[in-house]
Enzyme design. Structure first.
Site, short mmCIF file in Angstrom:
data_model
loop_
_atom_site.label_atom_id
_atom_site.label_comp_id
_atom_site.label_asym_id
_atom_site.label_seq_id
_atom_site.Cartn_x
_atom_site.Cartn_y
_atom_site.Cartn_z
N GLU A 1 0.81 -1.21 0.00
CA GLU A 1 0.00 0.00 0.00
C GLU A 1 0.84 1.27 0.00
OE1 GLU A 1 -2.75 -0.41 3.31
OE2 GLU A 1 -3.16 -2.49 2.79
N GLY A 2 1.70 1.40 1.00
CA GLY A 2 2.24 2.71 1.36
C GLY A 2 3.20 3.34 0.38
N PHE B 1 7.94 8.17 5.94
CA PHE B 1 7.67 6.79 6.34
C PHE B 1 8.45 6.47 7.59
CE2 PHE B 1 5.83 2.76 4.60
CZ PHE B 1 4.74 3.33 3.95
N GLN C 1 8.87 -9.48 11.08
CA GLN C 1 8.35 -8.15 11.37
C GLN C 1 6.86 -8.16 11.68
OE1 GLN C 1 8.04 -4.72 8.25
NE2 GLN C 1 9.58 -4.15 9.75
N HIS D 1 3.87 -5.64 11.99
CA HIS D 1 3.46 -4.28 11.65
C HIS D 1 2.54 -3.81 12.76
CE1 HIS D 1 1.78 -0.90 9.50
NE2 HIS D 1 2.56 -1.12 8.47
N LEU E 1 -4.05 -4.95 6.61
CA LEU E 1 -3.10 -3.89 6.92
C LEU E 1 -3.71 -2.51 6.77
CD1 LEU E 1 -0.04 -3.19 7.47
CD2 LEU E 1 0.06 -2.73 5.03
N GLU F 1 1.27 2.20 6.90
CA GLU F 1 2.07 3.18 7.62
C GLU F 1 1.92 4.58 7.02
OE1 GLU F 1 5.79 1.60 9.20
OE2 GLU F 1 6.80 3.12 8.00
N ARG G 1 9.11 -0.07 13.00
CA ARG G 1 8.00 -0.98 13.30
C ARG G 1 8.27 -1.88 14.50
NH1 ARG G 1 6.47 -2.46 7.04
NH2 ARG G 1 5.63 -0.39 6.61
N HIS H 1 3.85 -9.36 9.35
CA HIS H 1 3.75 -8.63 8.10
C HIS H 1 4.83 -8.98 7.09
CE1 HIS H 1 2.77 -5.32 5.49
NE2 HIS H 1 3.92 -4.72 5.67
N ARG I 1 13.18 -4.54 8.91
CA ARG I 1 13.08 -3.83 7.63
C ARG I 1 12.38 -2.49 7.85
NH1 ARG I 1 8.64 -3.38 3.42
NH2 ARG I 1 7.25 -4.17 5.02
N GLY J 1 9.80 0.20 6.48
CA GLY J 1 8.67 0.25 5.55
C GLY J 1 9.08 1.00 4.30
N SER J 2 8.64 0.51 3.15
CA SER J 2 8.89 1.06 1.81
C SER J 2 10.27 0.72 1.25
CB SER J 2 8.61 2.57 1.71
OG SER J 2 9.62 3.37 2.28
#
Ligand SMILES: Cc1cc2nc3c(=O)[nH]c(=O)nc-3n(C[C@H](O)[C@H](O)[C@H](O)COP(=O)(O)OP(=O)(O)OC[C@H]3O[C@@H](n4cnc5c(N)ncnc54)[C@H](O)[C@@H]3O)c2cc1C
Ligand code: SF4
Ligand code: FES
Lengths: 591, 248
Positions: free
Chosen positions: A50-51, A117, A231, A233, A243, A246, A291, A359, A394, A396-397
């Site tokens: 998504e993000g 992010f 991870q 989320h 989800l 973020e 996260r 996640h 990790r 995000g993105s």
């Protein structure tokens, strides 16, 4: 038996697999590529991202910052040479996606827009509203249609790798439509099969994310690296695990406990600013912390009784109301759609209930910076691989970016490596094919009334959550390892209801669960042996990070008994291990 | 576990074993369960031989389209509560050949997507990746809606033309063509128009709009078809009927 032959075989047609396929074409248009996928490419789980996707493109940003954020986010477990390549090649790869039609959200000037992010000190996340993965996957898939070099094998399930003369030379695949086995031969095989969140009960991962590719490599003698790092989320919808991206916090959403307090301020993540303060949200602080830290904060709040009580377990609130309807509809429309459809909540007027959810899996098939595994001819890229740029957590993105950077790297390297290679003929391959045919025939021939697949899967899920969840200790992990040993035996006793060769999805589930138990054992043992806490791996009995002993990647090898865990040094180039500092007190690049 | 249950009537078909038939299953009822949850309950705990496709369970992968009480639906977005008290009839999407149970053959659909050349065509593409093509938010808005298609094929199941004209390229593929035609970065419109207007079905489309009605992502394929016809037909015929016009 059906046979097919290509120069390069790619297993998996998500973001990583499609990018790899096109990289092979770019590198050498004379090569033929077989693209095997258990679902039609556009159903791959990349579609759910998504993000957004990180790359340095704006003048206020610099490669050093993205590198530092990634390394500190990884709790220093990422290999720094890999991170440097990743950051350097990211902008070019994202522009390539743009040239392939990805409808990136734009600034008024017509240049791509970026958003903040979690864990990133500067906003550098490119996005296509909040359906980034959907648009990226469809752009890649549609673009790939013009290349006649790529032959697709849609709804073919890879069941095992073929090796001869010490090289990987193809795989065996089951065609869903007919139930027939195919021998797929190639001088290079790139595994791009995605992550394995489905070994846990509560996850954002689709049903196809069962880690099949990891099992393929593991069974061929390749190590699984850093498997203990999973991870969570912080913001999934209770019940379904859907989800809430973020990006909702990147746009300014806040997290509240049952006292209405922005509780993250109590966990070393900085001081909250008023939501109407133009400096809110602050990068690398509060709701934009990493996260692992946010999910752990939830667990502490829960233990202190400060979470809400819900039908599907405890939750906190994600409040985006102050963004207003317009901004919600332009920046995070999917959040509104999902919350309304699946939680009956309109985020314009009500806070969204959220809780941590499995996640992303940082661990995976051990590869070098070219995506090459230790078995010659074998490559891996995307979430199934561990290069590693994600280390213990990790950001995000970074993952979508990883797909294209390392998908392309693996494709290029494989294209060069197959030149002049000859496939081996003879008994070695025939033997493996026959063994695979027998394994599947035996599974199908088992008399009805054995163990039910779904029950084994439920028990696996329960064991992983209880033993290897957000917080772990020696007792919980040892119990988990013991349960997994039993599950391995139960897998041998499961049987199918479905006797049809055509579209036997139950047979696919059986093959998946077989691999899932195998790789779960690698995870649990690696977690048991790592007696420290780092990133997403939090041991209540060893609460501190221990660089003296564990600034190392775990390497799990399959044996007839328990997995064997070895260690490999982390590559440190210019960023010696330091504390992870989040919140407003943190300077640029930790200085 | 809930006390109430609901009856599913599920279409069953095994090509190697006769059929088709309907089979009834009783599954627990939950307020927040979707039809897909009920099917998974059947597969997991009652009858593992029931076959259907699904993956994301969040309405974005496009795999789980079926007929629910006769309506083409995403089963991961169709709530049991909207179909109570039941029974709920679940069948494969209509207008597609059935492979097995609730699984339909989508290869024809995949070919139709391929047919409209769904990718950016640039005459000036020299592989230079130093900068993005500039596109303003207004330019993006022109095609954005048509880029939201998840290939769920509900519109094909709803389309009255597909039922009659087998090779009609269909709503989603036409929306996809329009998605690229309207993209300010694209230069391949002409090529796509040729494909679209050589296809029989487009003239049969009466704009009743069943496709747009049923689309879970508000893509409005009927709108795309209408636009394409208005813009394209004139051009196309001009070139087809008056060869000299091409020279000008
Ligand atoms: C809900 C959600 C949101 C996310 N949002 C973001 C985000 O905003 N930004 C970000 O960077 N990352 C995000 N991620 C993470 C990111 O989307 C994934 O890590 C990434 O898409 C994985 O891509 P992949 O190509 O490795 O695998 P996938 O896209 O999962 O594809 C796997 C492929 O392998 C095939 N396959 C698997 N097993 C077999 C087999 N046995 N035989 C044949 N084929 C097989 C499948 O058919 C499929 O084609 C998100 C993840 C989730 C779940
Ligand atoms: S246009 Fe709508 S209904 Fe048709 S395939 Fe696309 S998303 Fe589905
Ligand atoms: S399961 Fe993906 S759209 Fe329904």
């Amino acid at each position: 038996m059906n046979e097919a032959q290509h120069d390069v075989l790619i297993i998996g047609a998500g973001g990583a697999g499609l990018r790899a396929a096109m990289a092979v074409v770019e590198a050498n248009p004379d090569l033929s590529i077989g693209l095997v996928s258990k679902v039609y490419p556009m159903r791959s789980h990349t579609v759910a991202a998504e993000g957004g996707m990180a790359a340095v493109i704006k003048d206020n940003d610099a490669r050093e910052h993205h590198i530092y954020d990634t390394i500190s986010g990884s709790d220093w477990l990422a290999d720094q040479d890999a991170v440097e390549m990743f950051v350097d090649e990211a902008p070019r790869e994202l522009i390539q996606l743009e040239h392939w039609g990805c409808p990136w959200s734009r600034e008024d000037s017509g240049h791509v827009a970026v958003r903040p992010f979690g864990g990133m000190q500067i906003e550098r996340t490119w996005y296509a509203a909040d359906k980034t993965g959907f648009h990226v996957l469809h752009a890649l898939f549609q673009t790939s249609l013009q290349f006649s070099q790529i032959t697709r094998y849609d709804e073919f399930f890879a069941t095992s790798l073929l090796t001869a003369d010490g090289r990987c030379q193809g795989c065996v695949a089951l065609e869903l439509r007919t139930g027939e086995l195919h021998v797929m031969r190639a001088n290079a095989v790139i595994i791009c099969t995605g992550g394995f969140g489905r070994i846990f009960p509560f996850t954002t991962n689709g049903s196809i994310k069962t880690g099949d590719g990891l099992a393929l490599a593991y069974r061929a003698g390749v190590a699984l690296k850093d498997m203990e790092f999973v991870q969570y989320h912080p913001t999934g919808l209770p019940g379904t695990g859907i989800l809430i991206t973020e990006a909702s916090r990147g746009e300014g959403g806040i997290l509240l406990n049952n006292e209405g307090r922005r509780y993250l301020q109590d966990y070393d993540l900085g001081e909250p600013l008023d939501v109407h303060d133009p400096r809110h949200p602050q990068n690398r602080a509060m709701e934009l912390g990493p996260r692992d830290r946010l999910s752990q904060a939830f667990m502490h709040e829960q233990a202190a009784g400060r979470t809400f009580d819900g039908e599907y377990g405890d939750y906190v609130q994600l409040d985006v109301r102050h963004l207003g309807e317009d901004r919600i509809d332009t920046r995070i429309p999917f959040v509104r759609e999902l919350a309304s459809n699946y939680a009956g909540i309109d985020p314009v007027v009500e806070p969204i209930p959220v809780r941590p959810v499995v996640h992303y899996t940082m661990g995976g098939i051990d590869t070098d910076v070219h995506g090459a595994a230790t078995l010659p001819g074998l490559y891996a890229a995307g979430e199934c691989a561990c290069v590693s740029i994600n280390g213990a957590n990790r950001l995000g993105s970074n993952s979508l970016t990883e797909l294209v950077v390392f998908g392309a790297r693996a494709g290029r390297h494989a294209a060069a490596a197959v030149a002049g290679q000859q496939l081996s003929d003879g008994p070695e391959i025939d033997r493996q094919v026959a063994a695979e045919r027998d394994r599947i025939a035996e599974l199908r021939a088992r008399p009805a009334g054995g163990e039910r697949i779904a029950v084994i899967r439920d028990d696996l899920n329960t064991a992983m959550e209880a033993g290897a969840g957000i917080f772990r200790d020696e007792a919980s992990l040892s119990a988990c390892c013991a349960t997994l040993r039993e599950l391995e035996e139960r897998v041998d006793r499961m049987s199918l209801d479905d006797t049809s060769p055509v579209y036997n999805t139950e047979l696919i589930s059986a093959l998946e669960i077989d691999g899932m138990v195998d790789i779960s054992r690698a995870l649990a043992h690696a977690a048991l042996d790592r007696t420290e806490s780092r990133g997403s791996h939090q041991r209540t009995d060893y609460a501190a990070r221990d660089d003296a002993h564990y600034l190392k990647h775990s390497m799990a090898y399959r044996t007839d008994g328990d997995p064997r865990i070895e260690y490999k040094d982390v590559v440190i180039t210019r960023w010696p291990p330091a504390d992870r500092v989040y919140g407003s007190s943190a300077g640029k690049d930790g200085k | 576990m809930s006390d109430t249950t609901v009856q599913l009537e599920v279409f069953r078909y095994r090509p190697d074993n006769g059929g088709p038939t309907y089979q009834s299953y009783e599954v627990p009822y939950h307020d927040d369960w979707v039809v897909l949850d009920a099917l998974n309950y059947v597969k997991n705990y009652i009858d593992g031989s029931l076959s259907f496709r699904w993956s994301c369970r969040m309405g974005v992968c496009g795999s789980c389209g079926m007929q629910v009480n006769g309506e083409p639906s995403l089963t991961c977005a169709a709530f049991l509560r909207d179909h109570m008290p039941g029974p709920i009839r679940v069948e494969p999407l209509v207008n597609f050949p059935v492979e097995r149970d609730l699984v339909v053959d989508i290869n024809g659909f995949m070919e139709k997507l391929d047919h409209v050349k769904p990718y950016l065509v640039r005459e000036d593409d020299d592989g230079d990746l130093s900068a993005e093509y500039v596109q303003t938010p207004t330019q993006l808005d022109r095609y954005k809606q048509f880029s939201m298609c998840i290939n769920c094929m509900l519109c094909y199941a709803a389309c009255p033309v597909i039922g009659r004209v087998d090779d009609f390229i269909g709503p989603a593929a036409l929306a996809l063509a329009q998605r690229y035609n309207l993209d300010s970065r694209d230069q391949g419109k002409q090529m796509r128009q040729d494909v679209i207007f050589q296809n029989e079905g487009i003239w049969e489309c009466t704009f009743v709009g069943e496709c747009s009605e049923v689309c879970p992502k508000h893509v409005d394929p009927a709108g795309a078809i209408q636009q394409a016809k208005l813009e394209g037909a004139f051009d196309y015929y001009k070139r087809l009927l008056t060869p000299w016009a091409r020279r000008s």
